[in-house]
Design an enzyme around this catalytic site. Structure first.
Site, PDB file in Angstrom:
ATOM      1  N   GLU A   1       3.304  -5.923  -0.550  1.00 48.35           N
ATOM      2  CA  GLU A   1       2.590  -6.653   0.488  1.00 48.35           C
ATOM      3  C   GLU A   1       3.108  -8.089   0.604  1.00 48.35           C
ATOM      4  O   GLU A   1       3.289  -8.776  -0.390  1.00 48.35           O
ATOM      5  CB  GLU A   1       1.089  -6.676   0.177  1.00 48.35           C
ATOM      6  CG  GLU A   1       0.269  -7.345   1.269  1.00 48.35           C
ATOM      7  CD  GLU A   1      -1.218  -7.401   0.941  1.00 48.35           C
ATOM      8  OE1 GLU A   1      -2.016  -7.567   1.869  1.00 48.35           O
ATOM      9  OE2 GLU A   1      -1.574  -7.285  -0.254  1.00 48.35           O
TER      10      GLU A   1
ATOM     11  N   LYS B   1      -3.265  -4.185   8.951  1.00 43.96           N
ATOM     12  CA  LYS B   1      -4.275  -4.027   7.902  1.00 43.96           C
ATOM     13  C   LYS B   1      -5.679  -4.069   8.497  1.00 43.96           C
ATOM     14  O   LYS B   1      -6.049  -5.009   9.200  1.00 43.96           O
ATOM     15  CB  LYS B   1      -4.086  -5.141   6.871  1.00 43.96           C
ATOM     16  CG  LYS B   1      -4.963  -5.040   5.633  1.00 43.96           C
ATOM     17  CD  LYS B   1      -4.541  -6.119   4.645  1.00 43.96           C
ATOM     18  CE  LYS B   1      -5.341  -6.082   3.354  1.00 43.96           C
ATOM     19  NZ  LYS B   1      -4.859  -7.091   2.384  1.00 43.96           N
TER      20      LYS B   1
ATOM     21  N   CYS C   1      -2.991  -2.715   0.846  1.00 43.05           N
ATOM     22  CA  CYS C   1      -3.778  -3.339  -0.222  1.00 43.05           C
ATOM     23  C   CYS C   1      -5.280  -3.050  -0.174  1.00 43.05           C
ATOM     24  O   CYS C   1      -5.709  -2.002  -0.634  1.00 43.05           O
ATOM     25  CB  CYS C   1      -3.503  -4.836  -0.261  1.00 43.05           C
ATOM     26  SG  CYS C   1      -3.956  -5.604  -1.847  1.00 43.05           S
TER      27      CYS C   1
END
Length: 294
Positions: free
Chosen positions: A44, A117, A154
C-alpha cells in the site's frame, strides 16, 4: 483463471528518498520476474513513507493523477518485465478530491483497472480520513492474463462483506496491498495478538469464500513526522494462503520478494467439499444493509 500462475509479493521499507524507494520497487519487480512470477503485487502507498501518521496539508503534494507519472513508470515496467502488476497510489482525482487507489497493469503495460479503497480508517497513527475520500468503484474484480483479481486495500481486509462481494463477482483471488504495524509502546503480548488477528481474519476470508488470499505489507520502522508518537513498526509478514486458509508462503519482517504458485485447482476441490456459496441464505440477509439492528 489461467493455470500455473505464480505471484510475487514485493515487501520493502518506505524510508529514504523517492529515488531510493523507486529503486527498491524496480529491483523487487525484476527479482520477481527472475523468480518466475506472472503477477507481482506492491504494498500500500508504495512510493514512499506512510504519511498518514499525521494530518498535514503539505502531504497532499504527494498525490498524482491516474493516469500520471507513476502509472507511466509502472506500465513501462510491466511491459519490460512481461508482468501483471498491482500497484497502490495516492490519487488526485480533482482539486480537493483524493483517493487511496490500487492500479492494475497487464503484461503489455496497459493500465487495465483500478480500485479505490472503500473502508477508510481514522485511528491514532492512521489518519486516513483526512486524506482519502471513500471509494466509489464498488467491488469488481479486474480481469487479467493472471486471472480475475479481487483487489482490495488494507483496512478493507477486516470486512467480510468486501471479500464476499469480490468473490460473488467472480474473483479468482483476493489481493490486499497493506500498511500495518505495531505501536512500539505495545508489549510483546499485544503485538502478537494484533498480528495474529490480522492473519486470522484474512485466512477466514479465504476459508469462507474458498479462495486464495494474497496480502502484501510494508516493513521497517517509520517515525511519526509530528513526533507525537514513536511512529509505526511495520511488521511485514506478507503472505499467501489457500482456500482452506492453509499457508502457501509467509515472509518475515525484513525486505524480501516472496513468491508462491497459486494452485487454482484447489478452489474447485475446496468448494465441492465446503459448498458455502451454495448454502448461503440470501433471503435472510437484508439486515446486512443496516448500520446496526436495533
Amino acid at each position: 483463471m489461467n493455470t500455473g500462475v505464480t505471484v510475487a509479493l514485493i515487501q520493502h521499507a518506505g524510508d529514504g528518498s523517492a529515488a531510493d524507494v523507486w529503486a527498491r520497487i524496480e529491483e523487487g519487480l525484476a527479482q520477481a520476474r527472475a523468480q518466475g512470477a506472472d503477477l507481482a503485487v506492491l504494498q500500500e502507498l508504495h512510493n514512499g513513507p506512510y504519511f498518514c501518521q499525521w494530518e498535514n496539508a503539505a502531504e497532499f503534494a504527494r498525490a498524482e493523477p491516474i493516469p500520471g507519472p507513476s502509472t507511466e513508470r509502472l506500465g513501462a515496467l510491466a511491459r519490460e518485465l512481461d508482468l501483471v502488476i498491482v500497484g497502490s497510489l495516492f490519487e488526485r482525482r480533482a482539486s480537493g478530491l483524493y483517493h487511496n487507489t490500487a492500479v492494475v497493469f497487464e503484461r503489455d503495460g496497459r493500465l487495465i483497472g483500478r480500485y479505490r479503497k472503500m473502508h477508510i480508517p481514522d485511528d491514532p497513527g492512521y489518519y486516513e480520513k483526512y486524506y482519502f475520500t471513500p471509494g466509489d468503484l464498488g467491488f469488481t474484480p479486474i480481469a487479467t492474463s493472471a486471472g480475475r483479481l479481487g483487489v482490495l486495500v488494507c483496512w478493507d481486509q477486516w470486512y467480510p462483506e468486501a471479500a464476499r462481494l469480490m468473490t460473488l463477482a467472480g474473483a479468482d483471488m483476493l489481493i490486499y496491498p497493506t500498511a500495518i504495524g505495531f505501536d512500539p509502546r505495545d508489549d510483546e503480548a499485544e503485538r502478537a495478538r494484533q498480528k495474529e488477528a490480522w492473519e486470522l481474519v484474512q485466512r477466514g476470508h479465504a476459508v469462507a469464500n474458498g479462495i486464495p488470499v494474497v496480502a502484501v505489507n510494508r516493513c521497517g520502522h517509520e517515525p511519526d513526522p509530528s513526533e507525537a508518537t514513536p511512529g509505526i513498526a511495520f511488521w511485514g509478514g506478507s503472505f499467501v494462503c489457500g482456500p482452506q486458509g492453509e499457508w502457501w508462503a509467509r515472509a518475515s519482517d525484513t525486505p524480501c520478494v516472496l513468491t508462491a504458485p497459486i494452485a487454482t485447482h484447489r478452489v474447485e476441490q475446496t468448494r465441492r467439499v465446503w459448498p458455502f456459496l451454495r448454502d448461503r441464505r440470501i433471503d435472510a440477509y437484508a439486515d446486512l444493509q443496516k448500520r446496526y439492528r436495533d
